[in-house]
Write an enzyme that holds these catalytic residues in place. Structure first.
Site, PDB file in Angstrom:
ATOM      1  N   GLY A   1     -18.036 -11.658 -11.167  1.00  0.00           N
ATOM      2  CA  GLY A   1     -18.712 -13.273 -11.168  1.00  0.00           C
ATOM      3  C   GLY A   1     -19.744 -13.682  -9.738  1.00  0.00           C
ATOM      4  CE1 TYR A   2     -22.009 -10.225  -7.537  1.00  0.00           C
ATOM      5  CE2 TYR A   2     -22.039  -9.927  -9.795  1.00  0.00           C
ATOM      6  CZ  TYR A   2     -21.916  -8.996  -8.801  1.00  0.00           C
ATOM      7  OH  TYR A   2     -22.273  -8.346  -9.034  1.00  0.00           O
ATOM      8  CG  LEU A   3     -18.487 -17.662  -6.831  1.00  0.00           C
ATOM      9  CD1 LEU A   3     -18.348 -18.279  -5.141  1.00  0.00           C
ATOM     10  CD2 LEU A   3     -18.441 -18.002  -7.681  1.00  0.00           C
TER      11      LEU A   3
END
Length: 157
Positions: free
Chosen positions: A30-32
């Site tokens: 997942g991308y922050l």
């Protein structure tokens, strides 16, 4: 400075299905941060977790910094802070002294199979396995960060 020099190819599904593969590793990522020219990603790869910071790509090269983090932290970061993500199974395929990482995507990217090879320089030569198809290194649609926001299943065929 950390650098990633990478080439990316589509994989022919028929040839890949006939290929004798080792056991794959499940990946959840997942991308922050997911902006043009910079991403911060959290990845669970089997029983390990990583945080990775990537810069803009020039040619086949971009800045990359990756650090292992505690697995529990990885799960918490994905659950609490990830904006979007992808799920896939990764296979590591040795070919003539180099390693291709072949990703079979799941979920909204189901049906997409991509192979990547990391190189020491942009001019590095390598042997291409039979299952490789079209090179997509310069097509940003195939960046994992873009697949998280514009999944393969949403593309017009």
């Amino acid at each position: 400075m950390g650098l990633e020099i990478e080439r990316k190819f589509l994989v022919d599904p028929e040839k890949w299905n006939a290929f004798a593969k080792p056991e794959g590793t499940p990946y959840q990522q997942g991308y922050l941060v997911n902006e043009k020219g910079k991403t911060i990603r959290v990845r669970i790869a089997g029983s390990k977790a990583f945080i990775t910071i990537k810069g803009a790509t020039t040619g086949f090269t971009r800045k990359e910094y990756e650090y292992e983090i505690p697995l529990q932290d990885g799960h918490e970061l994905l659950e609490s802070f990830a904006l979007q993500g992808t799920v896939k199974t990764r296979y590591r395929i040795p070919v003539a002294g180099k390693v291709f990482e072949v990703d079979e995507f799941k979920g909204e990217n189901e049906g997409l199979i991509v192979a990547e090879i990391e190189l020491k320089s942009e001019s590095d030569l390598f042997e291409k396995p039979d299952f490789l198809a079209e090179e997509v290194t310069h097509d940003p649609r195939y960046y994992n960060s873009n697949l998280a926001t514009s999944p393969f299943s949403f593309w017009k065929k």
